[in-house]
Design an enzyme around this catalytic site. Structure first.
Site, PDB file in Angstrom:
ATOM      1  N   GLY A   9       0.815  -1.215   0.000  1.00  0.00           N
ATOM      2  CA  GLY A   9       0.000   0.000   0.000  1.00  0.00           C
ATOM      3  C   GLY A   9       0.844   1.257   0.000  1.00  0.00           C
ATOM      4  N   GLY A  12      -0.423   4.850  -0.960  1.00  0.00           N
ATOM      5  CA  GLY A  12      -1.426   5.523  -0.134  1.00  0.00           C
ATOM      6  C   GLY A  12      -0.809   6.645   0.677  1.00  0.00           C
ATOM      7  N   ASN A  53      -0.651  -8.263  -4.660  1.00  0.00           N
ATOM      8  CA  ASN A  53      -2.010  -8.448  -4.173  1.00  0.00           C
ATOM      9  C   ASN A  53      -1.918  -9.135  -2.821  1.00  0.00           C
ATOM     10  OD1 ASN A  53      -4.681  -9.042  -3.667  1.00  0.00           O
ATOM     11  ND2 ASN A  53      -4.898 -10.512  -5.346  1.00  0.00           N
ATOM     12  N   TYR A 147     -14.892  -1.586   8.878  1.00  0.00           N
ATOM     13  CA  TYR A 147     -13.490  -1.163   9.014  1.00  0.00           C
ATOM     14  C   TYR A 147     -12.995  -1.347  10.444  1.00  0.00           C
ATOM     15  CZ  TYR A 147      -9.451   2.026   8.688  1.00  0.00           C
ATOM     16  OH  TYR A 147      -8.190   2.584   8.716  1.00  0.00           O
ATOM     17  N   LYS A 151     -10.173  -3.992  12.069  1.00  0.00           N
ATOM     18  CA  LYS A 151      -8.993  -3.577  12.831  1.00  0.00           C
ATOM     19  C   LYS A 151      -8.891  -4.333  14.155  1.00  0.00           C
ATOM     20  CE  LYS A 151      -7.223  -0.483  10.036  1.00  0.00           C
ATOM     21  NZ  LYS A 151      -5.942  -0.758   9.340  1.00  0.00           N
TER      22      LYS A 151
END
Length: 319
Positions: A9, A12, A53, A147, A151
């Protein structure tokens, strides 16, 4: 350090600010930009990079072996609003992606190889019905969002992998993070949108009530915290347990007043989005980061005004 660092990522918000610090410390060739669909731009396009991925464990393992990776900074994730809109994708990327990272690290450790990791958690773990002020890490977690639940599952998995397999993956629960660049589909990102609108001379409609308070932080403080935690000796910290870090909390009207110091003619109004408002209302107003301060010397250094200035001037420069 032995081996290389893989940042998943990396394109980001956290990744594009963290990679330059890692490369400054360890060298350009030691830090691999891991991306999925967003092609690395600017300085991220320089140096090693690989498409990955995280939901495919075999692919991830192959990259770790071929690239001689000894540390994974796992940042690939769908943010809060995007996760609510596509729960199945959130399960694949956020939950299964982390599980794959943990499995790969555990397998390397079992084979006698030294390997560590970092994972970004969030204040989204807290949820509704908790105290609003000075919330520490050890309260009961009751998130209602996809979300936030992801977490919590991730934090629990990291604790279990450390306890049973000796996997050293370190965790920070971040507040809302703000910096230049295109904001993601989250809840706290309204702050970036507001500042950028002011820089471009536009009116901004806030998707929250004007008195909605949330903990926030400049992205530069956040990546500095990652570097600091990862450099901390194992014996001085609690591996496998998340750390809160805090800087400042504000509500939209207060942010607008700071923004007006840079653009006095800036105007805002308020039209709360039902989902974003419920998410924001479920998060603490302020968080207790005393464990991070006491155990590894964490301390925020960038003020709200300096955060606004950084985003505002970057947006002005893009015009």
């Amino acid at each position: 350090m032995e081996g290389n660092i893989l940042v998943t990522g990396a394109t980001g918000a956290i990744g594009r600010n963290l990679v330059p610090l890692l490369r400054e410390k360890y060298g350009m060739d030691k830090v691999i930009v891991g991306y999925h669909s967003r092609i690395p731009q600017g300085s991220l396009a320089d140096g090693p990079k690989v498409q990955v991925n995280v939901a495919n464990k075999d692919e991830l393992y192959k990259i770790v072996i071929e690239q001689k990776v000894s540390s994974i900074y796992h940042l690939a994730a769908l943010l809060s609003v995007a996760a609510e809109q596509d729960p199945e994708a959130a399960e694949r990327v956020n939950t299964q992606g982390l599980r794959n990272v943990l499995d790969v690290i555990a397998e390397q450790v079992a084979n006698g190889n030294s390997m560590t990791g970092f994972w970004a958690s969030s204040i989204a773990v807290y949820g509704e019905g908790l105290p609003a002020e000075n919330v520490a890490e050890d309260v009961v977690l009751k998130p209602f969002t996809v979300y936030g639940k992801g977490k919590v599952i991730g934090e629990q998995a990291i604790a279990e992998f450390y306890k049973t397999k000796g996997v050293d993956v370190r965790v920070i629960r971040f507040p809302g993070l703000n910096g230049p660049g295109k904001p993601g589909p989250g809840t706290t990102e309204y702050a970036i949108e507001m500042i950028q609108a002011a820089a471009k001379g536009n009116h901004y409609t806030v998707p929250l009530k004007q008195d909605t308070i949330m903990p926030m932080m400049d992205i530069r403080d956040a990546v500095r915290a990652i570097m600091q935690l990862m450099a901390s000796p194992t014996g001085t910290i609690e591996v496998g347990k998340p750390y809160n870090i805090a800087a400042f909390s504000f509500f939209p009207e207060a942010l607008a007043n700071v923004v007006k110091k840079f653009n006095p003619s800036f105007t805002v109004d308020y039209k709360p989005d039902e989902l974003k408002q419920r998410i924001a209302d479920s998060w603490p107003n302020t968080i207790d980061d005393s464990r991070a301060r006491n155990q590894w010397g964490w301390k925020s250094t960038i003020s709200l005004k300096e955060m606004v200035r950084n985003i505002y001037e970057a947006a002005k420069g893009e015009q």
